[in-house]
Scaffold this motif. Sequence first.
Motif, PDB file in Angstrom:
ATOM      1  N   PRO A   1      42.088  38.997  29.620  1.00  0.00           N
ATOM      2  CA  PRO A   1      40.553  38.790  29.891  1.00  0.00           C
ATOM      3  C   PRO A   1      39.812  37.990  28.589  1.00  0.00           C
ATOM      4  O   PRO A   1      39.885  38.895  27.441  1.00  0.00           O
ATOM      5  CB  PRO A   1      40.001  40.333  29.890  1.00  0.00           C
TER       6      PRO A   1
ATOM      7  N   VAL B   1      33.566  43.394  31.404  1.00  0.00           N
ATOM      8  CA  VAL B   1      34.782  42.682  32.311  1.00  0.00           C
ATOM      9  C   VAL B   1      34.530  43.197  33.844  1.00  0.00           C
ATOM     10  O   VAL B   1      34.886  42.378  34.732  1.00  0.00           O
ATOM     11  CB  VAL B   1      36.162  43.069  31.806  1.00  0.00           C
TER      12      VAL B   1
ATOM     13  N   HIS C   1      41.659  40.889  35.383  1.00  0.00           N
ATOM     14  CA  HIS C   1      41.222  41.169  33.834  1.00  0.00           C
ATOM     15  C   HIS C   1      40.654  42.771  33.823  1.00  0.00           C
ATOM     16  O   HIS C   1      40.560  43.327  32.570  1.00  0.00           O
ATOM     17  CB  HIS C   1      39.979  40.214  33.649  1.00  0.00           C
TER      18      HIS C   1
END
Length: 215
Positions: free
Chosen positions: A30, A53, A65
């Motif tokens: 991520p 995220v 992610h």
Amino acid sequence: MPDREAVLAQAIPFDRDRWISRLPDPAWWPVALDACPRDGRWQRVDRRTVFRVAESADSVEGRRHLLVASLVWGSGTKALTVDRRARIFADPAAAADIDARLTAALGTLRTHGPVEAYRALKSGQRIRFLGPAFFTKVLYFAGHDGGADPRPLILDSVVSRALRKAGLVDGGWPNNGWTPLQYERYLEGVCAYAERRGVLPDQVEAALFACGKRV
């Protein structure tokens, strides 16, 4: 009891290079974590960042992610700990299976709530080497501020120690491997207490974690 700002600011150091070398592909990383501040040798990721995220978890890439960010936030920098958590990525051919199982579990979270999502990840949608202590982190970040009812919470061995110390569970409460019914009872108890105190459930979870660290 920590305020919500303190909960969101709870930050864990991480070793970016070690993690990326263990992912099926660098694209699983991520990029939001690259902006995390550095404190000495390591960058530190806080809950607020992982929640950001999680906002993109409606896509395959976003769910990847979220999984990685949740693992990173829960692991710290010790090589042995990171290597243990990253075992789920050891077989590159398993990536599609992880995608399918994570997609199904988070779909269950949206439609049937955290207890059924927990049940899925314990059984039919189980991801090898991803146990409750870490998949409840994924559920927490995906659903605590996303409308799930009850709000999902993290349950790990540290929280469990605090629950036993406070006498909130019986003597047979395990240190890990909790059943869906035990997870349900945990959520019900914490959410009811949070409502009485006028706080959010993860503030109670964070307080339990802090207590468990001292036991």
